[in-house]
Design a protein around this motif. Structure first.
Motif, PDB file in Angstrom:
ATOM      1  N   PRO A  46       0.835  -1.274   0.200  1.00  0.00           N
ATOM      2  CA  PRO A  46      -0.047   0.129  -0.147  1.00  0.00           C
ATOM      3  C   PRO A  46       0.730   1.231   0.165  1.00  0.00           C
ATOM      4  CG  PRO A  46       0.185  -0.759   2.085  1.00  0.00           C
ATOM      5  CD  PRO A  46       1.084  -1.616   1.359  1.00  0.00           C
ATOM      6  N   TYR A  75      -9.735   1.345  -0.404  1.00  0.00           N
ATOM      7  CA  TYR A  75     -10.849   1.131   0.523  1.00  0.00           C
ATOM      8  C   TYR A  75     -10.411  -0.137   1.444  1.00  0.00           C
ATOM      9  CZ  TYR A  75     -15.372  -1.359   1.709  1.00  0.00           C
ATOM     10  OH  TYR A  75     -16.420  -2.206   2.276  1.00  0.00           O
ATOM     11  N   VAL A  76      -9.693  -1.041   0.812  1.00  0.00           N
ATOM     12  CA  VAL A  76      -9.160  -2.238   1.770  1.00  0.00           C
ATOM     13  C   VAL A  76      -8.029  -1.979   2.707  1.00  0.00           C
ATOM     14  CG1 VAL A  76      -8.165  -4.623   1.567  1.00  0.00           C
ATOM     15  CG2 VAL A  76     -10.085  -3.924   0.108  1.00  0.00           C
ATOM     16  N   PHE A  77      -7.206  -1.251   2.263  1.00  0.00           N
ATOM     17  CA  PHE A  77      -5.975  -0.664   2.982  1.00  0.00           C
ATOM     18  C   PHE A  77      -6.549   0.041   4.106  1.00  0.00           C
ATOM     19  CE2 PHE A  77      -3.064  -2.484  -0.419  1.00  0.00           C
ATOM     20  CZ  PHE A  77      -2.504  -3.373   0.195  1.00  0.00           C
ATOM     21  N   HIS A  78      -7.289   1.079   3.846  1.00  0.00           N
ATOM     22  CA  HIS A  78      -7.828   2.199   4.832  1.00  0.00           C
ATOM     23  C   HIS A  78      -8.701   1.318   5.858  1.00  0.00           C
ATOM     24  CE1 HIS A  78      -9.482   5.617   6.810  1.00  0.00           C
ATOM     25  NE2 HIS A  78     -10.550   5.414   6.519  1.00  0.00           N
ATOM     26  N   ASN A  79      -9.449   0.116   5.408  1.00  0.00           N
ATOM     27  CA  ASN A  79     -10.250  -0.745   6.454  1.00  0.00           C
ATOM     28  C   ASN A  79      -9.308  -1.284   7.475  1.00  0.00           C
ATOM     29  OD1 ASN A  79     -12.619   0.088   5.430  1.00  0.00           O
ATOM     30  ND2 ASN A  79     -12.873  -1.708   4.365  1.00  0.00           N
ATOM     31  N   GLN A  80      -8.155  -1.885   6.664  1.00  0.00           N
ATOM     32  CA  GLN A  80      -6.646  -2.326   7.477  1.00  0.00           C
ATOM     33  C   GLN A  80      -6.175  -1.481   8.307  1.00  0.00           C
ATOM     34  OE1 GLN A  80      -4.573  -4.888   4.603  1.00  0.00           O
ATOM     35  NE2 GLN A  80      -6.170  -6.095   4.307  1.00  0.00           N
ATOM     36  N   LYS A  81      -6.489  -0.213   8.184  1.00  0.00           N
ATOM     37  CA  LYS A  81      -5.785   0.809   8.956  1.00  0.00           C
ATOM     38  C   LYS A  81      -4.338   1.036   8.567  1.00  0.00           C
ATOM     39  CE  LYS A  81      -8.790   0.612  13.064  1.00  0.00           C
ATOM     40  NZ  LYS A  81      -9.698   1.262  12.164  1.00  0.00           N
ATOM     41  N   ARG A  82      -4.096   0.741   7.197  1.00  0.00           N
ATOM     42  CA  ARG A  82      -2.732   1.027   6.492  1.00  0.00           C
ATOM     43  C   ARG A  82      -2.482   1.910   5.576  1.00  0.00           C
ATOM     44  NH1 ARG A  82      -1.751  -5.153   4.451  1.00  0.00           N
ATOM     45  NH2 ARG A  82       0.395  -4.334   4.047  1.00  0.00           N
ATOM     46  N   TYR A 109     -11.646   4.917  -0.834  1.00  0.00           N
ATOM     47  CA  TYR A 109     -11.077   5.756   0.027  1.00  0.00           C
ATOM     48  C   TYR A 109     -10.521   6.832  -0.647  1.00  0.00           C
ATOM     49  CZ  TYR A 109      -9.286   7.694   4.336  1.00  0.00           C
ATOM     50  OH  TYR A 109      -9.103   8.572   5.350  1.00  0.00           O
TER      51      TYR A 109
END
Ligand code: ZN
Length: 246
Positions: A46, A75-82, A109
């Motif tokens: 990311p 979207y996925v990396f934001h959800n993973q807080k990365r 995101y």
């Protein structure tokens, strides 16, 4: 300012070639010029999503297809807080159906900004400006400068825009120009795309430091574009995926 080639080919990808895209890095900021098919595989996820600003020069498939992959990855990396900051996406508002399709993507995101002729964007020490050019849809050439070096990217353009492009690109260090066509293809002089000869003519008249050709037909030998351009302008090279232009 560092410029990396992400994609050089249209309208489809082949093994080592992607559709158009360039990545400019300046300090902690990343500027992606176009987001053609296959370009997202050249990014380091990311990490490269951080401080990423994507500019879509026009809404043709070969220039925006991978924006959906970047949106979903954000979207996925934001959800993973990365991923802390949203990816910023700049785009023209037409064709309206495609514009609407991109900005309405919910699993994303991102933040959106409209590109118009008078748009001026400042990102870190970079200034980014636009020139509306003649093509089949609303299309912008892009100029990026850090005050020391200037690069101009023509996007896809008709030779009708020659004079405006020469003004816009005047004395640029690097002109990245589409050269979809060769003289031998036998298209009319005024087309929605440039020949290598026409790209070199613009480079010569704009007195740029270096011309970089891109947007090649997948079945064509790229050396033909190089030879045709060299008849007009000596300091020319062809873009290759992974190449560092500056
Ligand atoms: Zn194109």
């Amino acid at each position: 300012m560092r410029i990396k080639v992400l994609g050089t080919q249209s309208p489809y990808v082949t093994e080592n070639h992607n559709c158009p895209g360039f990545l400019i890095e300046s300090g902690q900021h990343r500027i992606m010029l176009d987001c053609g098919s296959g370009t997202h595989r050249m990014l380091d996820f990311p990490n490269d999503l951080n401080n990423l600003h994507v500019f879509l020069t026009h809404l043709h498939r070969d220039h925006y297809n991978d924006i959906f992959n970047i949106q979903y990855a954000s979207y996925v990396f934001h959800n993973q807080k990365r991923l802390e900051n949203p990816v910023e996406i700049y785009l023209p508002m037409s064709p309206q159906r495609i514009y609407g399709d991109i900005i309405s993507e919910s699993n994303s995101y991102t933040k959106y900004h409209k590109i118009k002729s008078n748009t001026k964007v400042h990102i870190g020490e970079l200034e980014i400006t636009f020139l509306l050019v003649e093509h089949a849809v609303e299309t912008y050439a892009v100029k990026v400068t850090d005050g020391r070096n200037t690069i101009v990217y023509t996007s896809d353009v008709s030779f009708i825009s020659r004079e405006q492009l020469v003004d816009f690109a005047k004395y640029a260090n690097v002109l990245i120009s589409e050269s979809s066509l060769l003289k031998e293809h036998g298209f009319p002089k005024i087309n929605s795309h440039l020949t290598a000869h026409q790209a070199a003519t613009i480079a010569k008249e704009a007195e740029v430091g270096k011309l970089v050709l891109t947007h090649f037909w997948p079945e064509e030998d790229v050396n033909k574009y190089l030879s045709e351009a060299k008849e007009i302008f000596e300091d020319v090279e062809v873009a290759i995926e992974g190449m560092i232009l500056m």
